[in-house]
Design a protein around this motif. Structure first.
Motif, PDB file in Angstrom:
ATOM      1  N   GLN A 113      62.141  68.424  64.494  1.00 41.54           N
ATOM      2  CA  GLN A 113      63.666  69.154  64.614  1.00 41.54           C
ATOM      3  C   GLN A 113      63.522  70.221  63.756  1.00 41.54           C
ATOM      4  N   CYS A 173      60.717  71.950  62.716  1.00 38.32           N
ATOM      5  CA  CYS A 173      59.918  72.743  63.251  1.00 38.32           C
ATOM      6  C   CYS A 173      60.618  73.709  64.534  1.00 38.32           C
ATOM      7  N   LYS A 174      61.337  72.885  65.577  1.00 40.83           N
ATOM      8  CA  LYS A 174      62.103  73.608  66.351  1.00 40.83           C
ATOM      9  C   LYS A 174      63.042  74.648  65.962  1.00 40.83           C
ATOM     10  N   ASP A 175      63.719  74.108  64.874  1.00 41.29           N
ATOM     11  CA  ASP A 175      64.763  75.144  64.232  1.00 41.29           C
ATOM     12  C   ASP A 175      64.215  76.143  63.663  1.00 41.29           C
ATOM     13  N   CYS A 196      61.297  77.845  64.345  1.00 43.44           N
ATOM     14  CA  CYS A 196      60.898  78.815  65.418  1.00 43.44           C
ATOM     15  C   CYS A 196      62.123  79.509  66.200  1.00 43.44           C
ATOM     16  N   ALA A 197      63.286  78.740  66.313  1.00 43.08           N
ATOM     17  CA  ALA A 197      64.411  79.294  67.090  1.00 43.08           C
ATOM     18  C   ALA A 197      65.057  80.319  66.065  1.00 43.08           C
ATOM     19  N   SER A 203      60.301  78.452  71.011  1.00 42.22           N
ATOM     20  CA  SER A 203      60.136  77.174  70.674  1.00 42.22           C
ATOM     21  C   SER A 203      59.011  76.650  69.825  1.00 42.22           C
ATOM     22  N   LEU A 241      56.454  73.208  68.051  1.00 41.65           N
ATOM     23  CA  LEU A 241      56.014  72.101  68.502  1.00 41.65           C
ATOM     24  C   LEU A 241      54.986  72.011  67.233  1.00 41.65           C
ATOM     25  N   CYS A 251      53.273  73.640  62.376  1.00 40.05           N
ATOM     26  CA  CYS A 251      54.377  73.915  63.262  1.00 40.05           C
ATOM     27  C   CYS A 251      53.915  75.156  64.009  1.00 40.05           C
ATOM     28  N   CYS A 298      54.730  77.989  67.044  1.00 41.55           N
ATOM     29  CA  CYS A 298      55.633  78.494  67.680  1.00 41.55           C
ATOM     30  C   CYS A 298      55.259  79.300  68.927  1.00 41.55           C
TER      31      CYS A 298
END
Length: 81
Positions: free
Chosen positions: A46, A48-50, A52-53, A59, A61, A72, A74
């Motif tokens: 989570q 990592c997703k945050d 990159c966002a 996104s 991963l 992480c 992106c």
């Protein structure tokens, strides 16, 4: 003989048509970056997703890079940076 010639013309026309259609189908290029994994190399998905966002509007991963260390990764459409 005339029927054979007509079939050849149709096949050539079809190949030309498909070729012209394929030149219009251009995929969107994706950009990538590797961020330091949140959590000392354990990479919380989570977080990592945050990251990159917020940084790229993309996104994120978690990917295992070496042994039990993760990074992480992106991905985002290149034009959106």
């Amino acid at each position: 003989m005339a029927k054979f010639s007509w079939n050849v013309v149709i096949v050539l026309f079809s190949v030309l048509l498909v070729t012209l259609m394929m030149s219009e189908a251009v995929g969107q290029e994706m950009c990538h970056d590797v961020l330091a994994a949140p959590g000392n190399g354990k990479c919380d998905p989570q977080s990592c997703k945050d990251q990159c966002a917020s940084k790229y509007s993309g996104s994120g991963l978690c990917v295992q890079s070496f042994g039990n260390l993760f990074s992480c990764n992106c991905s985002w459409p290149c034009g959106k940076q």
